[in-house]
Design a protein around this motif. Structure first.
Motif, PDB file in Angstrom:
ATOM      1  N   ARG A  58      -0.412  -6.788  18.624  1.00 17.02           N
ATOM      2  CA  ARG A  58      -1.822  -6.803  18.218  1.00 17.02           C
ATOM      3  C   ARG A  58      -2.174  -5.502  17.490  1.00 17.02           C
ATOM      4  O   ARG A  58      -2.885  -5.518  16.493  1.00 17.02           O
ATOM      5  N   ARG A  62      -0.949  -5.705  13.977  1.00 14.21           N
ATOM      6  CA  ARG A  62      -1.834  -6.540  13.142  1.00 14.21           C
ATOM      7  C   ARG A  62      -3.107  -5.785  12.788  1.00 14.21           C
ATOM      8  O   ARG A  62      -3.562  -5.828  11.636  1.00 14.21           O
ATOM      9  N   GLU A  63      -3.697  -5.095  13.761  1.00 13.49           N
ATOM     10  CA  GLU A  63      -4.924  -4.349  13.504  1.00 13.49           C
ATOM     11  C   GLU A  63      -4.680  -3.216  12.525  1.00 13.49           C
ATOM     12  O   GLU A  63      -5.504  -2.957  11.630  1.00 13.49           O
TER      13      GLU A  63
END
Length: 138
Positions: free
Chosen positions: A128, A131-132
């Motif tokens: 995550r 992705r961020e």
């Protein structure tokens, strides 16, 4: 005997063992989040003081390391808000995992142990974070 030695003599052995186990990782985290080494050490000391005060509750929780990690994050956040310029890391658990893995060089297993979560959770948080981070660059 110094005040610190006297206090340590009164601390439960399980707390002292826990502190010994995680103190280096806690300091690495705080140093990465805060600009000044003195602020990082102060944050870690404050976190351990808070953890010690609620140690019996932490032990009876689902995960003592997870409960303790919240105290560290809070102590670091208090110092970020007062005196230190924030470093360019993601916020929250995703940022914590990315910082510990990429900046501090910790293994996923060590991160899971220190944060009190599963290795699968660490992998998910790291993905995550990736992705961020990719979304921030665009």
């Amino acid at each position: 005997m110094t005040a610190r030695q006297t206090r340590a003599a009164r601390d439960p052995l399980d707390f002292l063992a826990f502190r010994e186990l995680v103190s280096r990782a806690y300091l690495r985290y705080a140093q990465a989040r805060l600009e000044a080494p003195a602020l990082a050490q102060a944050a870690v000391d404050a976190a351990f003081a808070d953890i010690r005060r609620c140690w019996p509750q932490a032990l009876s929780s689902a995960s003592a390391p997870r409960a303790a990690w919240r105290h560290l994050r809070h102590a670091v956040a208090r110092r970020l808000g007062h005196e230190a310029a924030p470093r360019p890391w993601l916020a929250g658990p995703c940022g914590d995992v990315a910082l510990l893995h990429r900046h501090a060089g910790m293994s996923l297993e060590d991160i899971a142990s220190v944060m009190g979560v599963s290795v699968a959770c660490v992998r998910m948080l790291l993905a995550r974070a990736d992705r961020e981070s990719a979304g921030r660059v665009r």
